[in-house]
Scaffold this motif. Sequence first.
Motif, short mmCIF file in Angstrom:
data_model
loop_
_atom_site.label_atom_id
_atom_site.label_comp_id
_atom_site.label_asym_id
_atom_site.label_seq_id
_atom_site.Cartn_x
_atom_site.Cartn_y
_atom_site.Cartn_z
N GLY A 218 -22.33 -47.34 -31.34
CA GLY A 218 -21.33 -48.40 -31.45
C GLY A 218 -21.74 -49.66 -30.74
O GLY A 218 -22.91 -49.82 -30.33
N ARG A 219 -20.79 -50.55 -30.58
CA ARG A 219 -21.06 -51.84 -29.97
C ARG A 219 -21.63 -51.68 -28.57
O ARG A 219 -21.17 -50.85 -27.77
N ILE A 220 -22.65 -52.49 -28.26
CA ILE A 220 -23.20 -52.58 -26.90
C ILE A 220 -22.73 -53.90 -26.31
O ILE A 220 -22.93 -54.96 -26.91
N ASP A 221 -22.10 -53.82 -25.16
CA ASP A 221 -21.52 -55.03 -24.57
C ASP A 221 -22.53 -55.86 -23.80
O ASP A 221 -22.46 -57.09 -23.81
N LEU A 222 -23.49 -55.19 -23.15
CA LEU A 222 -24.41 -55.92 -22.27
C LEU A 222 -25.79 -55.27 -22.31
O LEU A 222 -25.91 -54.05 -22.23
N MET A 223 -26.81 -56.12 -22.43
CA MET A 223 -28.21 -55.67 -22.37
C MET A 223 -28.86 -56.35 -21.17
O MET A 223 -29.06 -57.56 -21.16
N LEU A 224 -29.19 -55.56 -20.14
CA LEU A 224 -29.86 -56.07 -18.94
C LEU A 224 -31.36 -55.95 -19.12
O LEU A 224 -31.86 -54.88 -19.49
N VAL A 225 -32.08 -57.02 -18.82
CA VAL A 225 -33.54 -57.00 -18.89
C VAL A 225 -34.05 -57.43 -17.51
O VAL A 225 -33.92 -58.58 -17.12
N VAL A 226 -34.61 -56.48 -16.77
CA VAL A 226 -34.91 -56.70 -15.36
C VAL A 226 -36.39 -56.55 -15.08
O VAL A 226 -36.97 -55.48 -15.28
N GLY A 227 -37.02 -57.63 -14.63
CA GLY A 227 -38.40 -57.57 -14.16
C GLY A 227 -39.43 -57.23 -15.21
O GLY A 227 -40.44 -56.61 -14.92
N THR A 228 -39.20 -57.65 -16.45
CA THR A 228 -40.14 -57.36 -17.52
C THR A 228 -40.12 -58.47 -18.55
O THR A 228 -39.08 -59.07 -18.81
N THR A 229 -41.29 -58.72 -19.14
CA THR A 229 -41.36 -59.66 -20.25
C THR A 229 -41.10 -58.96 -21.58
O THR A 229 -40.99 -59.62 -22.62
N ALA A 230 -41.01 -57.63 -21.52
CA ALA A 230 -40.74 -56.82 -22.73
C ALA A 230 -41.72 -57.17 -23.84
O ALA A 230 -41.35 -57.31 -25.00
N VAL A 249 -27.26 -60.63 -23.74
CA VAL A 249 -28.48 -60.31 -23.00
C VAL A 249 -28.47 -61.04 -21.66
O VAL A 249 -28.16 -62.23 -21.60
N ALA A 250 -28.79 -60.33 -20.59
CA ALA A 250 -28.90 -60.92 -19.26
C ALA A 250 -30.27 -60.60 -18.68
O ALA A 250 -30.62 -59.43 -18.53
N VAL A 251 -31.05 -61.63 -18.39
CA VAL A 251 -32.41 -61.46 -17.88
C VAL A 251 -32.45 -61.80 -16.40
O VAL A 251 -31.92 -62.83 -15.98
N VAL A 252 -33.07 -60.93 -15.62
CA VAL A 252 -33.31 -61.17 -14.19
C VAL A 252 -34.81 -61.15 -13.98
O VAL A 252 -35.45 -60.11 -14.15
N ASN A 253 -35.38 -62.30 -13.62
CA ASN A 253 -36.83 -62.39 -13.53
C ASN A 253 -37.19 -63.65 -12.74
O ASN A 253 -36.53 -64.69 -12.91
N PRO A 254 -38.21 -63.61 -11.88
CA PRO A 254 -38.61 -64.82 -11.15
C PRO A 254 -39.31 -65.85 -12.03
O PRO A 254 -39.40 -67.02 -11.65
N ASP A 255 -39.79 -65.44 -13.19
CA ASP A 255 -40.53 -66.33 -14.08
C ASP A 255 -39.56 -67.09 -14.97
O ASP A 255 -38.86 -66.49 -15.79
N PRO A 256 -39.49 -68.43 -14.84
CA PRO A 256 -38.54 -69.19 -15.67
C PRO A 256 -38.79 -69.07 -17.15
O PRO A 256 -37.87 -69.24 -17.96
N PRO A 312 -35.58 -68.95 -5.31
CA PRO A 312 -36.94 -69.46 -5.48
C PRO A 312 -37.88 -68.36 -5.90
O PRO A 312 -37.69 -67.20 -5.57
N ILE A 313 -38.91 -68.73 -6.61
CA ILE A 313 -39.91 -67.75 -7.04
C ILE A 313 -40.69 -67.26 -5.83
O ILE A 313 -41.10 -68.05 -5.00
#
Length: 313
Positions: A218-230, A249-256, A312-313
């Motif tokens: 079924g529906r997915i409400d949130l996709m977290l992408v953490v520390g990866t360029t996938a 989609v929510a991305v957490v990553n030091p790379d802008p 900051p990175i």
Amino acid sequence: MAPRTSIAEFRELVNSSDRIMALLGAGLSAASGLPTFRGAGGLWRNHESTSLATPEAFEADPALVSLFYAWRKHMALKAKPNAGHYALAELAKRKDNFLCLSQNVDGLSSQAGHPESKLRLLHGSILDVTCFNKCGYVEYNNLSDPPCPALAPASEDYPPDQTMPLLDPNMPAPKIELEDLLHCPNCKTGLLRPGVVWFGEALDETMLDDIDDWIMLGRIDLMLVVGTTAAIAPAASYIYDAQQQGAVVAVVNPDPDSADGLGSSDFFFQGSAAEILPQLFVGVIGVMDGDVCQILVSITKFTTPPNVFSLPI
């Protein structure tokens, strides 16, 4: 338009979300002191790290590949989960419909208490061992360090100001005889290898089918992408699949540059997952104190505006 960066808006989304999927990469474990697989130029004793992660490399030089993975295993066993691992584990415990897909092989998510039923190790675990001859032998969570006496040079520790001889390409690699490596106790002939998925090998089909079935529920409400360029399949496809199921989609990553491709309804938080994730999940997991993850989460700790979170990175 640029993705959103509001903590308040994201917390509302997390609080109201039922089905959440997360995709984790090496950046999550960076704060635990583990180098990313392609970090530092991607070299290990002047060898491309990726060139050592193949069945062909193991067949050609099992001693060298075994040393490389014995060193990586030693590093993983020395490392401790960081606040990001603990935050994800706590979120998984509080959200019934949470599925975490990890590309990491270091075992830190499990060590942080992440429920195994909500964790899929896409690339296996460096703590597992299996038979290279594929006789069916598998040993899970093998904590031997070094794996055998011949690989002891991979488990030596040196002061920060000294280079480990094994890592110095100008030093000859330890000479290891084939018979001194670990052999399979089942078939007696095959060498034991790490239980990770090497380049050119297929991921576990049962696991992949299980993930696909979960996505299609079924529906997915949130996709977290953490520390990866996938960048490696099937990671990128899972982000797309989640979007097709309605996910923000929510991305957490030091790379802008990791924000590329995100829409105005998505989120991007630039910085270390160890610092950011505990704050983003406060509304669900509460404040994590120093006894749990060695940091005290407090919004007032930062000088950024209350609605915008950027480290900051």
